[in-house]
Write a protein that holds these residues in place. Structure first.
Motif, PDB file in Angstrom:
ATOM      1  N   LEU A  20      59.847  91.718  90.706  1.00 38.94           N
ATOM      2  CA  LEU A  20      58.446  91.882  91.058  1.00 38.94           C
ATOM      3  C   LEU A  20      58.273  92.087  92.561  1.00 38.94           C
ATOM      4  O   LEU A  20      57.541  92.975  93.001  1.00 38.94           O
ATOM      5  N   ARG A  21      58.953  91.261  93.339  1.00 39.79           N
ATOM      6  CA  ARG A  21      58.813  91.356  94.794  1.00 39.79           C
ATOM      7  C   ARG A  21      59.495  92.602  95.342  1.00 39.79           C
ATOM      8  O   ARG A  21      58.991  93.245  96.276  1.00 39.79           O
ATOM      9  N   ARG A  22      60.646  92.943  94.782  1.00 40.11           N
ATOM     10  CA  ARG A  22      61.390  94.101  95.296  1.00 40.11           C
ATOM     11  C   ARG A  22      60.675  95.407  94.988  1.00 40.11           C
ATOM     12  O   ARG A  22      60.636  96.312  95.820  1.00 40.11           O
ATOM     13  N   ARG A  23      60.092  95.523  93.800  1.00 30.74           N
ATOM     14  CA  ARG A  23      59.495  96.792  93.398  1.00 30.74           C
ATOM     15  C   ARG A  23      58.012  96.883  93.697  1.00 30.74           C
ATOM     16  O   ARG A  23      57.515  97.953  94.061  1.00 30.74           O
ATOM     17  N   TYR A  24      57.291  95.754  93.572  1.00 32.16           N
ATOM     18  CA  TYR A  24      55.840  95.819  93.699  1.00 32.16           C
ATOM     19  C   TYR A  24      55.284  95.019  94.884  1.00 32.16           C
ATOM     20  O   TYR A  24      54.108  95.145  95.203  1.00 32.16           O
ATOM     21  N   GLY A  25      56.094  94.166  95.481  1.00 31.95           N
ATOM     22  CA  GLY A  25      55.637  93.416  96.636  1.00 31.95           C
ATOM     23  C   GLY A  25      54.807  92.195  96.302  1.00 31.95           C
ATOM     24  O   GLY A  25      54.163  91.623  97.184  1.00 31.95           O
ATOM     25  N   ILE A  26      54.789  91.769  95.026  1.00 30.71           N
ATOM     26  CA  ILE A  26      54.080  90.558  94.645  1.00 30.71           C
ATOM     27  C   ILE A  26      55.016  89.682  93.820  1.00 30.71           C
ATOM     28  O   ILE A  26      56.036  90.161  93.316  1.00 30.71           O
ATOM     29  N   GLY A  27      54.672  88.404  93.678  1.00 29.08           N
ATOM     30  CA  GLY A  27      55.486  87.488  92.898  1.00 29.08           C
ATOM     31  C   GLY A  27      54.824  87.122  91.582  1.00 29.08           C
ATOM     32  O   GLY A  27      53.747  87.626  91.237  1.00 29.08           O
ATOM     33  N   GLN A  28      55.475  86.221  90.860  1.00 27.85           N
ATOM     34  CA  GLN A  28      54.946  85.809  89.562  1.00 27.85           C
ATOM     35  C   GLN A  28      53.591  85.131  89.698  1.00 27.85           C
ATOM     36  O   GLN A  28      52.723  85.278  88.830  1.00 27.85           O
ATOM     37  N   LEU A  29      53.377  84.393  90.790  1.00 25.28           N
ATOM     38  CA  LEU A  29      52.092  83.715  90.997  1.00 25.28           C
ATOM     39  C   LEU A  29      50.960  84.725  91.116  1.00 25.28           C
ATOM     40  O   LEU A  29      49.893  84.558  90.506  1.00 25.28           O
ATOM     41  N   GLU A  30      51.182  85.796  91.887  1.00 24.57           N
ATOM     42  CA  GLU A  30      50.167  86.829  92.026  1.00 24.57           C
ATOM     43  C   GLU A  30      49.973  87.586  90.704  1.00 24.57           C
ATOM     44  O   GLU A  30      48.854  87.969  90.357  1.00 24.57           O
ATOM     45  N   PHE A  31      51.066  87.789  89.976  1.00 29.18           N
ATOM     46  CA  PHE A  31      50.985  88.443  88.672  1.00 29.18           C
ATOM     47  C   PHE A  31      50.094  87.638  87.726  1.00 29.18           C
ATOM     48  O   PHE A  31      49.213  88.184  87.067  1.00 29.18           O
ATOM     49  N   ASP A  32      50.337  86.324  87.683  1.00 37.82           N
ATOM     50  CA  ASP A  32      49.543  85.463  86.803  1.00 37.82           C
ATOM     51  C   ASP A  32      48.069  85.467  87.199  1.00 37.82           C
ATOM     52  O   ASP A  32      47.177  85.440  86.338  1.00 37.82           O
ATOM     53  N   GLY A  33      47.799  85.508  88.513  1.00 42.63           N
ATOM     54  CA  GLY A  33      46.407  85.548  88.970  1.00 42.63           C
ATOM     55  C   GLY A  33      45.726  86.846  88.581  1.00 42.63           C
ATOM     56  O   GLY A  33      44.549  86.842  88.169  1.00 42.63           O
ATOM     57  N   LEU A  34      46.444  87.960  88.687  1.00 46.33           N
ATOM     58  CA  LEU A  34      45.876  89.246  88.304  1.00 46.33           C
ATOM     59  C   LEU A  34      45.621  89.305  86.801  1.00 46.33           C
ATOM     60  O   LEU A  34      44.588  89.822  86.351  1.00 46.33           O
ATOM     61  N   LEU A  35      46.549  88.746  86.023  1.00 49.52           N
ATOM     62  CA  LEU A  35      46.376  88.734  84.569  1.00 49.52           C
ATOM     63  C   LEU A  35      45.184  87.869  84.175  1.00 49.52           C
ATOM     64  O   LEU A  35      44.407  88.216  83.279  1.00 49.52           O
ATOM     65  N   ALA A  36      45.013  86.734  84.854  1.00 51.10           N
ATOM     66  CA  ALA A  36      43.874  85.860  84.563  1.00 51.10           C
ATOM     67  C   ALA A  36      42.560  86.563  84.888  1.00 51.10           C
ATOM     68  O   ALA A  36      41.567  86.418  84.165  1.00 51.10           O
ATOM     69  N   ALA A  37      42.535  87.352  85.979  1.00 53.03           N
ATOM     70  CA  ALA A  37      41.331  88.081  86.354  1.00 53.03           C
ATOM     71  C   ALA A  37      40.978  89.141  85.311  1.00 53.03           C
ATOM     72  O   ALA A  37      39.810  89.522  85.177  1.00 53.03           O
ATOM     73  N   GLN A  38      41.988  89.612  84.571  1.00 56.69           N
ATOM     74  CA  GLN A  38      41.752  90.585  83.491  1.00 56.69           C
ATOM     75  C   GLN A  38      41.401  89.908  82.175  1.00 56.69           C
ATOM     76  O   GLN A  38      41.237  90.574  81.161  1.00 56.69           O
ATOM     77  N   GLY A  39      41.333  88.585  82.168  1.00 57.47           N
ATOM     78  CA  GLY A  39      41.049  87.864  80.936  1.00 57.47           C
ATOM     79  C   GLY A  39      42.262  87.668  80.062  1.00 57.47           C
ATOM     80  O   GLY A  39      42.140  87.354  78.873  1.00 57.47           O
ATOM     81  N   GLY A  40      43.474  87.877  80.620  1.00 59.46           N
ATOM     82  CA  GLY A  40      44.704  87.669  79.863  1.00 59.46           C
ATOM     83  C   GLY A  40      45.041  88.788  78.900  1.00 59.46           C
ATOM     84  O   GLY A  40      45.887  88.605  78.016  1.00 59.46           O
ATOM     85  N   VAL A  41      44.370  89.943  79.048  1.00 56.81           N
ATOM     86  CA  VAL A  41      44.590  91.061  78.122  1.00 56.81           C
ATOM     87  C   VAL A  41      44.919  92.323  78.901  1.00 56.81           C
ATOM     88  O   VAL A  41      44.729  92.398  80.123  1.00 56.81           O
ATOM     89  N   CYS A  42      45.412  93.334  78.177  1.00 58.20           N
ATOM     90  CA  CYS A  42      45.721  94.636  78.767  1.00 58.20           C
ATOM     91  C   CYS A  42      44.458  95.239  79.369  1.00 58.20           C
ATOM     92  O   CYS A  42      43.387  95.215  78.757  1.00 58.20           O
TER      93      CYS A  42
END
Length: 223
Positions: free
Chosen positions: A122-144
């Motif tokens: 995640l960090r090497r390719r996108y510049g974010i970590g799992q914590l940021e990933f989880d926050g972004l997913l939560a902002a989407q309501g946990g769905v695609c």
């Protein structure tokens, strides 16, 4: 190569000895095309650096290695050259460790430095970590972000800018990739579906007919 680029003798700044150029490793990035320290001092400095980092002494095989083979210091095994990954960074053209040991070392490093392969990628390719990933997913309501399916795991990004756009499911992420992120192609695909989709049209009460805006085409067996 002229003597001005590669002098016949050079002084090592550590041991202060004036030695022939053959006592220095090659370094194309330096003006004289020679390493800064002589081979002996370079080896001593490298070993001292390894000790400071907690790395054990470099192992060497006690048995001669036959031609076309290479010895792996991790598994203490002599293997054919094709068991080692290629690299331009080594004078031999191959990594020091065989492929299984090389992979195991990479996994250990990613675990030690990043907490695991997921965080590393995640960090090497996108510049974010799992914590940021989880926050972004939560902002989407946990769905695609496109189809709304639960628990998407694919991080979508703009291939031109590298900017993260959202989290998608496997199908939606792959679909955007197949259409090369081109809004024109996606709009054309939508227009195509609207113009060729067969629909059930009520003719009489309880009687339907399959109709399509496209002439000369018949519904498939699955329609």
């Amino acid at each position: 190569m002229s003597d001005s680029c590669n002098p016949r003798e050079k002084q090592c700044p550590q041991c202060l000895r004036t030695l022939p150029s053959s006592e220095f490793h090659s370094n194309r990035r330096r003006p004289d095309r020679l390493a800064y320290y002589c081979k002996r001092c370079a080896a001593e400095r490298s070993e001292a650096s390894r000790r400071r980092r907690g790395i054990g002494q470099r192992r060497q095989t006690e048995v001669p290695v036959p031609a076309g083979s290479k010895w792996c210091p991790d598994c203490d095994t002599t293997k054919p050259l094709d068991a080692f990954a290629r690299t331009k960074a080594s004078s031999s053209g191959y990594h020091s460790y065989c492929k299984p040991c090389h992979n195991a070392r990479g996994q250990e490093t990613r675990k030690r430095l990043y907490g695991g392969s997921r965080e590393y990628h995640l960090r090497r390719r996108y510049g974010i970590g799992q914590l940021e990933f989880d926050g972004l997913l939560a902002a989407q309501g946990g769905v695609c972000a496109i189809c709304g399916v639960d628990d998407p795991q694919h991080l979508d990004h703009d291939h031109r800018t590298g900017e993260v756009r959202g989290i998608l499911c496997f199908n939606c992420n792959g679909g955007l990739g197949q259409f090369r992120d081109d809004p024109v192609l996606l709009a054309d695909a939508i227009a195509y579906l609207k113009g060729t989709t067969w629909q059930r049209v009520l003719i009489h009460p309880g009687v339907f007919q399959m109709c399509s805006p496209t002439r000369g085409r018949h519904p498939s067996r699955s329609s």
